[in-house]
Design an enzyme around this catalytic site. Structure first.
Site, mmCIF file in Angstrom:
data_model
loop_
_atom_site.group_PDB
_atom_site.id
_atom_site.type_symbol
_atom_site.label_atom_id
_atom_site.label_comp_id
_atom_site.label_asym_id
_atom_site.label_seq_id
_atom_site.Cartn_x
_atom_site.Cartn_y
_atom_site.Cartn_z
ATOM 1 N N HIS A 132 1.419 3.854 1.991
ATOM 2 C CA HIS A 132 2.029 4.536 3.133
ATOM 3 C C HIS A 132 3.558 4.502 3.031
ATOM 4 O O HIS A 132 4.149 3.502 2.617
ATOM 5 C CB HIS A 132 1.545 3.926 4.450
ATOM 6 C CG HIS A 132 0.138 4.333 4.774
ATOM 7 N ND1 HIS A 132 -0.722 3.583 5.544
ATOM 8 C CD2 HIS A 132 -0.569 5.448 4.407
ATOM 9 C CE1 HIS A 132 -1.887 4.203 5.650
ATOM 10 N NE2 HIS A 132 -1.829 5.332 4.963
ATOM 11 N N HIS A 191 0.847 -1.202 0.000
ATOM 12 C CA HIS A 191 0.000 0.000 0.000
ATOM 13 C C HIS A 191 0.876 1.244 0.000
ATOM 14 O O HIS A 191 2.102 1.156 0.118
ATOM 15 C CB HIS A 191 -0.994 -0.012 1.155
ATOM 16 C CG HIS A 191 -0.409 0.068 2.534
ATOM 17 N ND1 HIS A 191 0.441 -0.883 3.047
ATOM 18 C CD2 HIS A 191 -0.553 0.995 3.520
ATOM 19 C CE1 HIS A 191 0.785 -0.560 4.277
ATOM 20 N NE2 HIS A 191 0.206 0.585 4.592
ATOM 21 N N HIS A 206 5.984 -5.590 11.712
ATOM 22 C CA HIS A 206 5.395 -4.236 11.657
ATOM 23 C C HIS A 206 5.010 -3.762 13.061
ATOM 24 O O HIS A 206 3.886 -3.364 13.336
ATOM 25 C CB HIS A 206 4.167 -4.256 10.728
ATOM 26 C CG HIS A 206 3.669 -2.913 10.314
ATOM 27 N ND1 HIS A 206 2.721 -2.212 11.043
ATOM 28 C CD2 HIS A 206 3.959 -2.124 9.258
ATOM 29 C CE1 HIS A 206 2.453 -1.068 10.431
ATOM 30 N NE2 HIS A 206 3.194 -0.986 9.343
ATOM 31 N N ASP A 242 6.077 4.171 4.979
ATOM 32 C CA ASP A 242 6.922 3.137 5.590
ATOM 33 C C ASP A 242 6.949 1.848 4.765
ATOM 34 O O ASP A 242 7.671 0.909 5.111
ATOM 35 C CB ASP A 242 6.489 2.851 7.046
ATOM 36 C CG ASP A 242 5.037 2.477 7.201
ATOM 37 O OD1 ASP A 242 4.187 2.998 6.460
ATOM 38 O OD2 ASP A 242 4.716 1.649 8.082
ATOM 39 N N HIS A 243 6.193 1.824 3.665
ATOM 40 C CA HIS A 243 6.175 0.643 2.802
ATOM 41 C C HIS A 243 6.737 0.913 1.404
ATOM 42 O O HIS A 243 6.886 -0.022 0.614
ATOM 43 C CB HIS A 243 4.752 0.087 2.692
ATOM 44 C CG HIS A 243 4.199 -0.332 4.021
ATOM 45 N ND1 HIS A 243 4.124 -1.643 4.425
ATOM 46 C CD2 HIS A 243 3.744 0.406 5.072
ATOM 47 C CE1 HIS A 243 3.634 -1.701 5.656
ATOM 48 N NE2 HIS A 243 3.399 -0.472 6.078
ATOM 49 N N ASP A 299 -0.600 -3.775 5.732
ATOM 50 C CA ASP A 299 -1.316 -3.309 6.916
ATOM 51 C C ASP A 299 -2.796 -3.670 6.794
ATOM 52 O O ASP A 299 -3.395 -3.547 5.724
ATOM 53 C CB ASP A 299 -1.132 -1.790 7.074
ATOM 54 C CG ASP A 299 0.314 -1.429 7.410
ATOM 55 O OD1 ASP A 299 1.149 -2.345 7.488
ATOM 56 O OD2 ASP A 299 0.588 -0.231 7.599
ATOM 57 N N HIS A 338 -7.674 -1.206 5.602
ATOM 58 C CA HIS A 338 -6.712 -0.277 6.194
ATOM 59 C C HIS A 338 -7.184 1.139 5.844
ATOM 60 O O HIS A 338 -8.201 1.307 5.173
ATOM 61 C CB HIS A 338 -5.312 -0.591 5.635
ATOM 62 C CG HIS A 338 -4.169 0.100 6.310
ATOM 63 N ND1 HIS A 338 -4.054 0.212 7.677
ATOM 64 C CD2 HIS A 338 -3.065 0.733 5.809
ATOM 65 C CE1 HIS A 338 -2.939 0.875 7.964
ATOM 66 N NE2 HIS A 338 -2.325 1.198 6.851
HETATM 67 ZN ZN LIG Z 1 2.738 0.494 7.878
HETATM 68 ZN ZN LIG Z 2 -0.226 1.635 6.499
#
Ligand SMILES: [Zn+2]
Ligand SMILES: [Zn+2]
Length: 285
Positions: free
Chosen positions: A64, A62, A227, A66-67, A168, A140
């Site tokens: 976000h 996805h 995570h 952090d990914h 997530d 999410h």
């Molecule tokens: Zn995340």
């Molecule tokens: Zn996320």
């Protein structure tokens, strides 16, 4: 199969954990696939027995940061290493726009073909060299997906092994069908239940007990949790939260083979589909 952990932190890195990233390959072959690519994932790759040169495809769960914030740097390095073979990125459309913008705005001269595939249009028969890949929608704050990887050529007399790596998600039960016959599930367990219930704004993540209950109900042989919120420390002093709290909570609800992922862990899935931890690096404070 070999499953590599490139990052286990949620949202932001900590001193001992990087943000999301995973690697998967058939044992004893060079091509591998990456799932998620948080910032600095390329640094983690350098410390693992795989190379960017043999990276075949990247699957982003996805949008976000952090990914996916690790993509521009990783692509730039691949270009400097004179990569020539195409690289496929499967991701939500916004991430593909982000990648294109990074390439254009920093005048990155790739020298190899970047094959960008919108995850919502991924062909049902999509394959990499060694895996058939399918996509499963999760729940999410933004569209998030799990990817399942089934080996294309099963060993003689054995059925093809399948693994599921999820982004997530606050509704593990959405994976009920996806995990049928899977050897293991990698799922987020951002919090323990007590902390999840304390957070006023709902970030739509799962807590350890919730994922463990799902894995138990699905008779999953192995579960890998990752995570983790930065509040769970690797080296707690008294009364601080730690990854042991995540493990303790999950193990109450799940009787299968439970693993709390650590950065740069390497797991091996044997011919019978049993998962074991084969390498864990010493961690420093
Ligand atoms: Zn995340
Ligand atoms: Zn996320």
């Amino acid at each position: 199969m070999e499953f590599m952990i490139l990052g286990t932190s949620s949202g932001m890195p900590t001193k001992s954990r990087n943000v999301s990233g995973y690697g998967l390959r058939k044992s004893a072959v060079k091509p591998w696939v990456m799932i998620d690519c948080g910032e600095a994932t390329q640094h983690q790759v350098m410390r693992m027995p795989v190379s960017l040169y043999h990276l075949e495809a990247i699957f982003i769960t996805h949008l976000h940061g952090d990914h996916c914030y690790g993509l521009p740097g990783l692509l730039s390095t691949a270009a400097m290493q004179s990569r020539q073979r195409p690289l496929t990125i499967v991701a939500p459309a916004e991430v593909l726009t982000f990648v294109n913008a990074a390439v254009v705005c920093s005048q990155m001269e790739l020298g190899f073909e970047l094959v960008l595939v919108d995850v919502t249009t991924l062909a049902p028969d999509f394959t990499t060299e060694h895996f058939a890949v399918s996509v499963h929608a999760l729940s999410h704050r933004t569209a998030s997906y799990a990817y399942s990887f089934t080996e294309r050529e099963a060993l003689f007399g054995k059925s093809a092994r399948k693994v599921v790596i999820a982004g997530d998600n606050d509704e593990p039960a959405l994976l009920k069908e996806a995990v049928q016959g899977a050897s293991f599930l990698l799922h987020e367990a951002t919090y323990t239940q007590a902390i999840a219930e304390k957070i006023a704004t709902n970030p739509q993540h799962s807590y350890a007990a919730q994922v463990a209950e799902f894995a138990q109900a699905s008779a999953l042989p192995a579960l890998v949790l990752s995570h983790f919120s930065a509040r769970y420390l690797d080296f707690p002093t008294q009364r601080q939260l730690s990854l042991d709290d995540i493990e303790a909570e999950a193990s109450v609800h799940y009787q299968g083979n439970l693993f709390i992922a650590r950065d740069r862990d390497i797991y091996t899935l044997d011919e019978a589909g049993a998962l074991s931890l084969t390498q864990r690096q010493r961690r420093f404070r």
